[in-house]
Design a protein around this motif. Structure first.
Motif, PDB file in Angstrom:
ATOM      1  N   VAL A 106       0.785  -1.107   0.104  1.00 40.81           N
ATOM      2  CA  VAL A 106      -0.121   0.075  -0.160  1.00 40.81           C
ATOM      3  C   VAL A 106       0.928   1.282   0.197  1.00 40.81           C
ATOM      4  O   VAL A 106       1.761   1.419   0.877  1.00 40.81           O
ATOM      5  N   PRO A 107       0.875   1.985  -1.067  1.00 36.34           N
ATOM      6  CA  PRO A 107       1.925   3.317  -1.085  1.00 36.34           C
ATOM      7  C   PRO A 107       1.568   4.592  -0.133  1.00 36.34           C
ATOM      8  O   PRO A 107       0.484   4.428   0.255  1.00 36.34           O
ATOM      9  N   ALA A 108       2.436   5.067   0.086  1.00 38.42           N
ATOM     10  CA  ALA A 108       2.180   6.320   0.899  1.00 38.42           C
ATOM     11  C   ALA A 108       1.291   7.358  -0.270  1.00 38.42           C
ATOM     12  O   ALA A 108       1.220   7.136  -1.190  1.00 38.42           O
TER      13      ALA A 108
ATOM     14  N   GLY B 169      -2.769  -2.013  -5.869  1.00 40.91           N
ATOM     15  CA  GLY B 169      -2.882  -3.574  -5.515  1.00 40.91           C
ATOM     16  C   GLY B 169      -3.869  -4.109  -5.234  1.00 40.91           C
ATOM     17  O   GLY B 169      -4.380  -5.442  -5.449  1.00 40.91           O
ATOM     18  N   TYR B 170      -5.111  -3.188  -4.886  1.00 40.93           N
ATOM     19  CA  TYR B 170      -6.335  -3.677  -4.608  1.00 40.93           C
ATOM     20  C   TYR B 170      -7.355  -3.548  -5.650  1.00 40.93           C
ATOM     21  O   TYR B 170      -8.891  -3.957  -5.489  1.00 40.93           O
ATOM     22  N   VAL B 171      -7.170  -2.918  -6.828  1.00 43.37           N
ATOM     23  CA  VAL B 171      -7.879  -2.285  -7.644  1.00 43.37           C
ATOM     24  C   VAL B 171      -8.376  -3.481  -8.710  1.00 43.37           C
ATOM     25  O   VAL B 171      -7.436  -4.282  -9.128  1.00 43.37           O
TER      26      VAL B 171
ATOM     27  N   TYR C 192       2.948   0.767   3.403  1.00 44.48           N
ATOM     28  CA  TYR C 192       2.987  -0.375   4.393  1.00 44.48           C
ATOM     29  C   TYR C 192       2.640  -1.654   3.514  1.00 44.48           C
ATOM     30  O   TYR C 192       2.171  -1.454   2.527  1.00 44.48           O
ATOM     31  N   PHE C 193       3.138  -2.872   4.166  1.00 41.25           N
ATOM     32  CA  PHE C 193       2.760  -4.251   3.686  1.00 41.25           C
ATOM     33  C   PHE C 193       1.495  -4.489   4.394  1.00 41.25           C
ATOM     34  O   PHE C 193       1.397  -4.417   5.559  1.00 41.25           O
ATOM     35  N   ASP C 194       0.550  -5.160   3.529  1.00 44.91           N
ATOM     36  CA  ASP C 194      -0.746  -5.426   3.953  1.00 44.91           C
ATOM     37  C   ASP C 194      -1.156  -6.803   3.762  1.00 44.91           C
ATOM     38  O   ASP C 194      -0.704  -7.353   2.617  1.00 44.91           O
ATOM     39  N   GLY C 195      -1.868  -7.377   4.711  1.00 48.68           N
ATOM     40  CA  GLY C 195      -2.180  -8.752   4.558  1.00 48.68           C
ATOM     41  C   GLY C 195      -3.670  -8.831   5.212  1.00 48.68           C
ATOM     42  O   GLY C 195      -4.566  -7.745   5.144  1.00 48.68           O
ATOM     43  N   ASN C 196      -4.245 -10.122   5.546  1.00 46.65           N
ATOM     44  CA  ASN C 196      -5.172  -9.971   6.123  1.00 46.65           C
ATOM     45  C   ASN C 196      -5.350  -8.982   7.703  1.00 46.65           C
ATOM     46  O   ASN C 196      -6.603  -8.657   7.931  1.00 46.65           O
ATOM     47  N   TYR C 197      -4.193  -8.824   8.051  1.00 43.75           N
ATOM     48  CA  TYR C 197      -4.048  -7.638   8.756  1.00 43.75           C
ATOM     49  C   TYR C 197      -2.941  -6.907   8.453  1.00 43.75           C
ATOM     50  O   TYR C 197      -2.028  -7.292   7.898  1.00 43.75           O
TER      51      TYR C 197
ATOM     52  N   ALA D 263      -4.857  -1.478  12.866  1.00 46.37           N
ATOM     53  CA  ALA D 263      -3.466  -1.742  12.449  1.00 46.37           C
ATOM     54  C   ALA D 263      -2.973  -1.011  11.399  1.00 46.37           C
ATOM     55  O   ALA D 263      -2.398  -0.175  11.180  1.00 46.37           O
ATOM     56  N   ARG D 264      -4.440  -1.066  10.212  1.00 48.27           N
ATOM     57  CA  ARG D 264      -3.835  -0.325   8.931  1.00 48.27           C
ATOM     58  C   ARG D 264      -3.909   1.158   9.286  1.00 48.27           C
ATOM     59  O   ARG D 264      -2.936   1.843   8.637  1.00 48.27           O
ATOM     60  N   VAL D 265      -4.973   1.594  10.011  1.00 40.19           N
ATOM     61  CA  VAL D 265      -4.687   3.231  10.455  1.00 40.19           C
ATOM     62  C   VAL D 265      -3.422   3.412  10.977  1.00 40.19           C
ATOM     63  O   VAL D 265      -2.996   4.702  10.840  1.00 40.19           O
TER      64      VAL D 265
END
Length: 582
Positions: free
Chosen positions: A61-63, A103-105, A127-132, A168-170
């Motif tokens: 997930v980019p800045a 990445g999610y589009v 950041y790197f993102d997964g299910n969390y 966690a994402r926020v």
């Protein structure tokens, strides 16, 4: 291989729109090992996402910069209480949309819909993102595990906006340090409420680690939380049971909900005359699912790192105090040891899952669950049990696992390493990815658990894991013979990459970013291709119950004599005479 040429095998049409699980809380193990306890002085956060064919994609997930007055959508995560199609979030595809970068589009599938909104900040971090949420560009790290509590399976609503994954994402978007993240998460729960199940989030930066635990609310309150700092030189492990006990208002290393005591007293969970509030006892029923479902994993990690404590694997009940929140390892823990912590089936103990009748002739440690088992890590702890399997650290339904490594002596872009492994920890190869990268190798961000495809690293690793069940003692040794040299090469490559990137960073940070991106993508691509070729070799080597080599096909292996003697083989047809009836 072009995507439109990839052959797909559909598992079941009901998985496309139907509920995969009534509850997605299937269990995880997570830990923090602080710098003072490690050989290199690095901080480690580990996590196994034991979600059983949920979304295995690793996404960068980019800045981003945001306009004044804009809002940040808060999305529902099916990993909390199962799929709610009205929010467009599914276990096989956690999120779809443009709010988390390209990445999610995916415009061909239903788009995720927010539960609500919070004010946005001017700039958010990558950041790197997964299910969390996993790790951001400033070396802020997260793990996760689900816990049963008295307030369970609470649905999202305007009063219960957040689940731990979005919290966690926020925090990864907005924070640089663990303390900042804990304070922000606490504020978000107090302000917007919390849904789902009980949750534990280990949070760390390269210098400081915290454990924050939370439970959902009801109509009378939004949610509760408690956080505790992990002393340097110590480690903590959590495995689907709350770990924090006494809440002390005078403890500078603790933070908690301002209404915690008021709510606990109103609910009849605690009385002032009881003394300090016991967080575990107040908001939960102890250990869930079945006895030792959680505590045996806690014991195992602690006993591996500090055998001098002589901790017993047997305790009185789920509220035991025999296992302290934190321990000091007997020696400085190496990176190699950290990467092996989750690769355990109690080998060498009285609970060794590679031994006994259930392991079969080839020592298979997998124990497939059925409808007669308790349902996940929030199952009723008082339910009657006709039987139960040991719950190991490396479980067959693990989607992915990782180790975040934070190194304070390097710039954040270089110091932050994510060691990412798909499928079962004992059968994976951990791949190093720098947080200074700007993308993830396509095979690692490509996967759909409903379809088998040849372009997905997840399916390459998952195939090998399942193929290992044919002859575990043989295939697992083959895995070790490939995995261990590969990870050793990664250690050496990282050491060299650190030097190269640091030299570039001093002259031009952008050049360092480009170098780290190329290193991370190429390394991951190489691991994928190595594992894909390895999987292809295993198909031939173990075909039809023999051992097949280029110069020798069908080398007979048979079964171990010790196991044969326990079967009907000893009474087999070795004579024409009819056996006497017993």
């Amino acid at each position: 291989m072009k995507k439109n040429s990839v052959k797909k095998w559909h598992i079941a049409t009901t998985l496309v729109t139907g509920l995969l699980f009534t509850s997605q809380a299937l269990a995880c193990t997570t830990f923090i090992i602080t710098p003072g306890a490690t050989e290199s002085g690095a901080m480690y956060v580990g996590h196994s996402d034991d979600g059983h064919l949920n979304d295995p994609r690793l996404v960068y997930v980019p800045a981003a910069d945001h306009q004044p007055g804009s809002t940040r959508p808060v999305y529902f995560d099916a990993t909390s209480i199962g799929e709610l199609p009205e929010y467009g979030s599914f276990v096989y595809r956690r999120y779809t949309g443009s709010d988390r970068g390209p990445g999610y589009v995916n415009t061909r599938v239903p788009q995720s819909k927010p539960v609500g909104f919070i004010p946005q900040v001017a700039h958010t971090y990558a950041y790197f993102d997964g299910n969390y949420g996993i790790m951001n560009e400033h070396q802020l790290m997260f793990g996760e595990c689900t816990n049963g509590t008295k307030m369970g399976n609470v649905k999202p609503s305007p009063k219960h906006l957040f689940y731990s994954a979005e919290l966690a994402r926020v925090a990864l978007e907005r924070c640089k340090t663990a303390r900042e993240a804990v304070e922000l998460i606490g504020h978000l729960i107090d302000t917007y409420g919390f849904h789902g199940t009980g949750e534990t989030l280990p949070v760390a930066d390269p210098k400081e680690g915290w454990l924050i635990e939370m439970v959902p609310g009801d109509d009378s309150f939004g949610g509760l939380w408690v956080a505790q700092r992990i002393p340097d030189g110590e480690m903590v492990v959590s495995a689907n049971e709350l770990r924090i006990r006494e809440v002390d208002p005078n403890n500078p290393d603790q933070l908690f909900s301002p209404n915690l005591h008021k709510v606990a007293q109103a609910k009849g969970w605690w009385k002032p005359e009881d003394g300090q509030l016991d967080w575990l006892r107040a908001v939960s029923l102890g250990e869930y699912n079945h006895p030792y479902y959680s505590l045996r994993r806690v014991w195992r990690v602690m006993d591996k790192l500090a055998p001098s404590l002589h901790l017993s694997p047997w305790v009185k009940d789920g509220y035991t105090r025999d296992y302290p929140l934190t321990i000091t390892p007997d020696h400085k823990v190496t990176r190699h040891e950290v990467l092996h912590l989750l690769r355990d089936h109690y080998e060498g103990t009285e609970f060794d899952m590679t031994k006994g009748v259930a392991a079969g002739p080839f020592g298979v440690p997998y124990r497939y669950l059925g409808p007669y088992e308790s349902a996940g890590d929030v199952a009723d702890p008082k339910a009657h049990h006709d039987g139960a399997w040991q719950r190991p650290l490396s479980v067959y339904y693990c989607t992915y696992s990782f180790i975040c490594e934070g190194r304070s002596w390097l710039p954040d872009a270089i110091g932050g390493l994510l060691w990412f492994g798909l499928s079962k920890p004992s059968e994976t190869a951990y791949t190093p990815l720098y947080v200074g990268t700007t993308k993830v190798a396509e095979p690692y961000s490509t996967a759909d658990p409903r379809y088998y495809t040849r372009d997905s690293a997840f399916w390459a690793f998952n195939f090998v894991e399942n193929w290992a069940a044919i002859n575990y003692s043989g295939v697992h040794q083959d895995i070790v013979d490939v995995r261990d040299p590969l990870e050793k090469e990664h250690f050496q490559a990282v050491a060299q990459a650190d030097k190269e990137a640091l030299s570039l960073f001093k002259q031009n940070p952008a050049a360092a970013t480009a170098y780290l991106t190329e290193f991370s993508v190429n390394t991951a691509q190489n691991v994928f291709e190595t594992w894909q070729n390895f999987a292809d070799m295993l198909i031939v080597k173990y075909a039809d119950g023999g051992m097949n080599y280029p110069g020798e096909l069908n080398h007979k292996v048979g079964y171990p004599q010790e196991w044969l003697k326990t079967t009907s083989w000893v009474n087999g047809p070795t004579t024409y005479e009819q056996p006497e009836a017993k």
